[in-house]
Design a protein around this motif. Structure first.
Motif, mmCIF file in Angstrom:
data_model
loop_
_atom_site.group_PDB
_atom_site.id
_atom_site.type_symbol
_atom_site.label_atom_id
_atom_site.label_comp_id
_atom_site.label_asym_id
_atom_site.label_seq_id
_atom_site.Cartn_x
_atom_site.Cartn_y
_atom_site.Cartn_z
ATOM 1 N N TRP A 1 -7.710 -2.301 -1.024
ATOM 2 C CA TRP A 1 -7.687 -1.077 -0.235
ATOM 3 C C TRP A 1 -8.722 -0.120 -0.640
ATOM 4 O O TRP A 1 -9.789 0.198 0.121
ATOM 5 C CB TRP A 1 -6.338 -0.407 -0.245
ATOM 6 C CG TRP A 1 -6.305 0.898 0.568
ATOM 7 C CD1 TRP A 1 -6.851 2.021 -0.122
ATOM 8 C CD2 TRP A 1 -5.846 0.964 1.844
ATOM 9 N NE1 TRP A 1 -6.608 2.764 1.064
ATOM 10 C CE2 TRP A 1 -5.872 2.166 2.165
ATOM 11 C CE3 TRP A 1 -5.137 0.067 2.719
ATOM 12 C CZ2 TRP A 1 -5.617 2.993 3.347
ATOM 13 C CZ3 TRP A 1 -4.642 0.621 3.842
ATOM 14 C CH2 TRP A 1 -4.826 2.177 4.202
ATOM 15 N N GLU A 2 -8.929 0.050 -2.052
ATOM 16 C CA GLU A 2 -9.963 0.858 -2.655
ATOM 17 C C GLU A 2 -11.227 0.461 -2.359
ATOM 18 O O GLU A 2 -12.256 1.126 -2.028
ATOM 19 C CB GLU A 2 -9.722 0.968 -4.188
ATOM 20 C CG GLU A 2 -8.438 1.825 -4.413
ATOM 21 C CD GLU A 2 -8.149 3.190 -3.898
ATOM 22 O OE1 GLU A 2 -9.195 3.789 -3.286
ATOM 23 O OE2 GLU A 2 -7.157 3.720 -4.030
ATOM 24 N N PHE B 1 0.923 -1.231 -0.075
ATOM 25 C CA PHE B 1 -0.089 -0.115 -0.121
ATOM 26 C C PHE B 1 1.049 1.260 -0.097
ATOM 27 O O PHE B 1 0.330 2.232 0.282
ATOM 28 C CB PHE B 1 -1.057 -0.094 1.296
ATOM 29 C CG PHE B 1 -1.707 -1.059 1.290
ATOM 30 C CD1 PHE B 1 -2.627 -1.650 0.306
ATOM 31 C CD2 PHE B 1 -1.678 -2.255 2.313
ATOM 32 C CE1 PHE B 1 -3.349 -2.782 0.507
ATOM 33 C CE2 PHE B 1 -2.235 -3.417 2.407
ATOM 34 C CZ PHE B 1 -3.206 -3.739 1.547
ATOM 35 N N LYS C 1 0.079 8.948 -2.040
ATOM 36 C CA LYS C 1 -0.879 9.439 -2.724
ATOM 37 C C LYS C 1 -1.668 10.368 -1.777
ATOM 38 O O LYS C 1 -2.195 11.246 -2.094
ATOM 39 C CB LYS C 1 -1.865 8.402 -3.603
ATOM 40 C CG LYS C 1 -2.418 9.165 -4.775
ATOM 41 C CD LYS C 1 -3.019 8.110 -5.757
ATOM 42 C CE LYS C 1 -4.366 7.478 -5.200
ATOM 43 N NZ LYS C 1 -4.814 6.163 -5.871
ATOM 44 N N ASN D 1 2.257 3.072 -2.164
ATOM 45 C CA ASN D 1 2.005 3.906 -3.069
ATOM 46 C C ASN D 1 0.485 4.877 -2.654
ATOM 47 O O ASN D 1 0.334 6.027 -3.116
ATOM 48 C CB ASN D 1 1.635 3.578 -4.804
ATOM 49 C CG ASN D 1 3.048 3.257 -5.207
ATOM 50 O OD1 ASN D 1 4.133 3.891 -4.878
ATOM 51 N ND2 ASN D 1 3.183 2.121 -6.004
ATOM 52 N N ILE D 2 -0.314 3.885 -2.077
ATOM 53 C CA ILE D 2 -1.402 4.615 -1.849
ATOM 54 C C ILE D 2 -1.197 5.702 -0.762
ATOM 55 O O ILE D 2 -1.634 6.877 -0.599
ATOM 56 C CB ILE D 2 -2.656 3.714 -1.289
ATOM 57 C CG1 ILE D 2 -3.214 2.784 -2.555
ATOM 58 C CG2 ILE D 2 -3.620 4.122 -0.382
ATOM 59 C CD1 ILE D 2 -3.962 1.811 -2.020
ATOM 60 N N HIS D 3 -0.365 5.388 0.220
ATOM 61 C CA HIS D 3 0.018 6.294 1.275
ATOM 62 C C HIS D 3 0.598 7.540 0.877
ATOM 63 O O HIS D 3 0.464 8.509 1.364
ATOM 64 C CB HIS D 3 1.105 5.416 2.426
ATOM 65 C CG HIS D 3 0.606 4.377 2.968
ATOM 66 N ND1 HIS D 3 -0.718 4.234 3.320
ATOM 67 C CD2 HIS D 3 1.147 3.161 3.154
ATOM 68 C CE1 HIS D 3 -0.745 2.799 3.854
ATOM 69 N NE2 HIS D 3 0.057 2.234 3.708
ATOM 70 N N GLU E 1 -3.777 -3.007 -3.941
ATOM 71 C CA GLU E 1 -4.331 -1.691 -3.972
ATOM 72 C C GLU E 1 -5.954 -1.693 -4.392
ATOM 73 O O GLU E 1 -6.788 -0.897 -3.766
ATOM 74 C CB GLU E 1 -3.772 -0.929 -5.028
ATOM 75 C CG GLU E 1 -2.470 -0.701 -4.725
ATOM 76 C CD GLU E 1 -1.375 0.396 -5.739
ATOM 77 O OE1 GLU E 1 -2.252 0.597 -6.578
ATOM 78 O OE2 GLU E 1 -0.201 0.737 -5.211
#
Lengths: 367, 125
Positions: free
Chosen positions: A208-209, A7, A13, A9-11, A205
């Motif tokens: 997560w979404e 995750f 972002k 890249n999500i963090h 990802e």
């Protein structure tokens, strides 16, 4: 080499502040900050990346015997689909780690602290017996925590299983959008909550979404490690490295309920029986500051000018709006109601030992 | 955000000069790095401090940071509002979130401080 969770890249972002923690680049907080995140979980629901945690699989005909020997709780009490909090101890009674033991149909699943993965694996491996295999699946496992009073409503939207029937410290195997996951009703916040384990990292990802989308109507937000720590401390849940370590034992750490002396032999039993017989010399107690001052690890604890112990965890409690902490104090001073002083930058600040937890309004479904 | 009309230190304090009196606080960059500020230990009025002495201690939820005296001086006023509203240092670091005012001992020392451009460079803005 510092690791990243699926995750990361999500963090990025989400503009998280990222720090190295236990060998991982982890989000300590997101832009709204720790106090906001903490309240989010206490008031509704938040989601956590916990993929840094370690997971081991223990298999084989003698898996139960092995875990009875290496953990202090009674693994034979576990039904399939049940989870148990436990400790692993050294022969001298010191704590190797605290962990969760999941009993599945033909294996046991252990969840250990990120900072201890290698140490725990080596220690378990060195105690391995005939007819048992031990696999470290930490790197192949993603973990999302969903915590807060609205967590059931959020997670329920992702699956058909009736989650009102999933009891505290129990788990099921299910799917989120076709991806197999293991879902347990567990957590480290004092609120009702779930932990979602899965190995399809390519879909991490997306999952997560999905959770974020399901949580939208409850304004779910990501929660960093900072709020994870303040949430757990308000419940006096121990943190390895602060409240417990190799130089502390479960009895003085307030984890007597975890140790099952009557289950047969286990590593550390003899030492812990001796501690029990001789009475503990010190105890990990929760205390609240009477007024100003925020306790921090290693601050000294006094009673009437006499040094009686040391702070292990401390923070400003976002729920109570006052400094709270834990510390080991000499057994003569361990009763709740005892007045103590915390030395903060060469000044004494009064505090009072209380009964745990600090925060008593949690929605956690203990039984 | 860095304000043009202030002086700065490498330890992220800002200094505003008004005749013989300087006001000191922490920069927007510093408050962001600290996160939610939950407690400030203020200095005492009339304290005579040297450059580099601890002027105040700021506690965030997860961190404790010391605020240093940027130059020699005598504390003449502290922002007592911070006792009950330390979050002003987060929401308004350059105005309501000021920490203390002090009488400047020697104006020559001001030359050692950073201007806005130098500070921006320091924090990579």
């Amino acid at each position: 080499m510092v690791k990243r969770t699926p995750f990361y890249n999500i963090h990025k972002k989400l503009k998280a502040k990222i720090i190295p923690f236990a060998g991982f680049e982890m989000p300590i907080q997101y832009p709204y900050g720790i106090v906001h995140e903490h309240r989010k979980v206490r008031e509704s629901v938040g989601m956590f990346d916990l993929s840094h945690m370690g997971e081991f699989i223990v298999r084989g005909p003698n898996a139960l015997d092995f875990l009875q020997k290496t953990t202090v709780n009674d693994v034979s009490e576990l039904d399939v689909g049940q989870v148990q909090y436990s400790n692993m101890c050294y022969a001298d009674g010191g704590i190797v780690d605290d962990l969760l033991v999941y009993r599945d149909e033909d294996y046991y699943y252990l969840v250990v602290n990120a900072s201890n993965i290698d140490k725990d694996y080596d220690w378990l491996h060195s105690n391995l017996i005939e007819g048992v295999t031990l696999d470290d699946v930490s790197d192949e496992t993603a973990l999302i925590g969903v915590q807060g009073s609205q967590s059931e409503a959020v997670v329920q939207k992702l699956m058909n299983d009736n989650l009102s029937e999933l009891k505290y410290y129990h788990f099921i195997h299910t799917e989120i959008d076709g991806t197999p996951v293991m879902l347990s009703r567990t957590g480290y916040t004092g609120e009702d909550g779930f932990e979602i384990y899965f190995t399809a990292l390519d879909y991490a990802e997306e999952i997560w979404e999905k959770v974020a989308e399901a949580g939208q109507e409850f304004a779910i937000e990501p929660i960093g490690l900072g709020a994870r720590d303040t949430l757990r401390l308000e419940m006096k849940y121990p943190l390895y490295g602060n409240d417990i370590d190799k130089d502390t034992n479960p009895l003085e750490a307030g984890l007597r309920w975890v140790v099952k002396f009557d289950k047969g032999d286990f590593i550390g039993k003899e030492a812990l029986e001796k501690v029990k017989a001789e009475k503990i010399q010190r105890k990990l107690v929760p205390f609240v500051m009477d007024g100003k001052g925020i306790p921090r690890p290693h601050y000294k604890i006094f009673n009437d000018g006499q040094e009686i112990g040391e702070v292990r965890s401390g923070t400003m409690s976002p729920s109570l709006g006052i400094g709270i902490g834990t510390g080991y104090v000499h057994r003569n001073f361990m009763k709740s109601g005892t007045q103590i002083e915390i030395e903060i930058r060469d000044k004494m600040y009064p505090a009072t030992i209380i009964k745990p937890p600090f925060y008593k309004e949690g929605t956690v479904k203990s039984n | 955000m860095v304000k043009e009309d202030l002086l700065y230190t490498e330890t992220h304090e800002w200094i505003k000069i008004d005749g013989k009196v300087a006001t000191v606080g922490i920069t927007d960059y510093a408050q962001k790095e600290l996160g939610d500020i939950v407690y400030v230990e203020l200095p005492e009025v009339d304290n005579e401090l040297s450059a580099g002495d601890v002027l105040a201690t700021v506690e965030a939820v997860k961190a404790v940071e010391e605020i240093y005296m940027p130059i020699d001086g005598i504390v003449v006023e502290v922002n007592e509002q911070l006792d009950d509203a330390s979050d002003l240092m987060n929401s308004n670091p350059y105005d309501d979130g000021w920490i203390a005012k002090f009488e400047i001992a020697s104006e020559d020392e001001l030359e050692g401080l950073l201007d806005a451009n130098e500070y921006k460079k320091l924090i990579g803005e």
